[in-house]
Design a protein around this motif. Sequence first.
Motif, PDB file in Angstrom:
ATOM      1  N   ILE A   1      -4.544  43.130 -51.300  1.00 46.14           N
ATOM      2  CA  ILE A   1      -4.967  42.917 -49.920  1.00 46.14           C
ATOM      3  C   ILE A   1      -5.855  44.095 -49.542  1.00 46.14           C
ATOM      4  N   ASP A   2      -7.076  43.810 -49.090  1.00 44.59           N
ATOM      5  CA  ASP A   2      -7.986  44.917 -48.782  1.00 44.59           C
ATOM      6  C   ASP A   2      -7.673  45.524 -47.418  1.00 44.59           C
ATOM      7  N   THR A   3      -8.452  46.519 -47.020  1.00 48.60           N
ATOM      8  CA  THR A   3      -8.166  47.243 -45.777  1.00 48.60           C
ATOM      9  C   THR A   3      -8.379  46.393 -44.533  1.00 48.60           C
ATOM     10  N   ASP A   4      -9.047  45.243 -44.693  1.00 57.15           N
ATOM     11  CA  ASP A   4      -9.202  44.307 -43.576  1.00 57.15           C
ATOM     12  C   ASP A   4      -8.107  43.248 -43.567  1.00 57.15           C
ATOM     13  N   GLY A   5      -7.143  43.382 -44.482  1.00 54.83           N
ATOM     14  CA  GLY A   5      -6.046  42.416 -44.546  1.00 54.83           C
ATOM     15  C   GLY A   5      -6.391  41.137 -45.266  1.00 54.83           C
TER      16      GLY A   5
END
Length: 318
Positions: free
Chosen positions: A88-92
């Motif tokens: 899951i990236d930093t933007d969710g």
Amino acid sequence: MAPPLARDTKDAQDAQDADAQDRHGRRPSRRALLAGASALGAVGALGAAGCSRVATASGAGGGDLLDRLRAQGVVRLGIAGEIPFGYIDTDGELTGEGPEVAKVIFKRLGVDRVQPVPMEFGSLIPGLQSQNFDVVSAGMYINPERCAQVIFSDPDYQMLDAFIVRKGNPKNLHGYKDVVESGAKFATGTGYADIQFAVEAGYKESDILIVPDQVAGLNAVEAGRADVFAGTALAGREVVKKSSKAEITEAFAPLVDGKPHVDGGGFAFRPTETKLRDAFNVELKKLKDSGEVFRILQPFGFTKAEMTDLTAKELCRG
């Protein structure tokens, strides 16, 4: 930056495989890059919401899971929060090698949405068997031990080795035999399979400099404590990007029992769901033939050297 990709020897893998699969079974196994703290935090937040079990598959005549996924409009993907494989990236947002390929293929199969189910890597096969999700989408290496428990798609990538060396590669090191013949000071990571590769080539194990990871290996080369550090090409390329003193060699396949050894990662399915696996493979082949797989994986650091025509059948034979 996420910590670099590490790899376990067979002894370490055997210890874990007693109750759960480590990332890359078989004799030379490999562990993926771990996600950064923010990414793992997002994984943890999603974990509680994503672990309710899927409906039991019938398994008759190859299983009916694909039909049910089409009706539901969503497929649950087991991931391990590992960059660049599935996280899951930093933007969710769900991304990585596995999920991005899965999004395209399941869309073509009539399943519009993918939903992540984050787990520890060692829990992915048990979680799949327990029907906590539908497919393992975590770049899992295909090997005989795992093939006895699940069925795999053909691999969408392969993994090769590379050396971190001083700029210009003054000792002309391109393989383990070169290291032995040149008398170079050799380093690799704690538990890395490269230890066995070097020993098989004739390097004395007691002379190997063992460091914690790829970053420490780069530091050893830059400081002159080692002439070469061995690891995966994928991780090595990322580590040397900002170095003014070191570079990465071309990727190559190490020798195991005198034969080139290449690992490949793919998607895991329950053994009853051969219809879904076969349909997935058909679309995966189309993506390979068109070059789309490379275009999907390139942003995650994969190069054409990591593209592969290997099959799950070949890798399951060992």
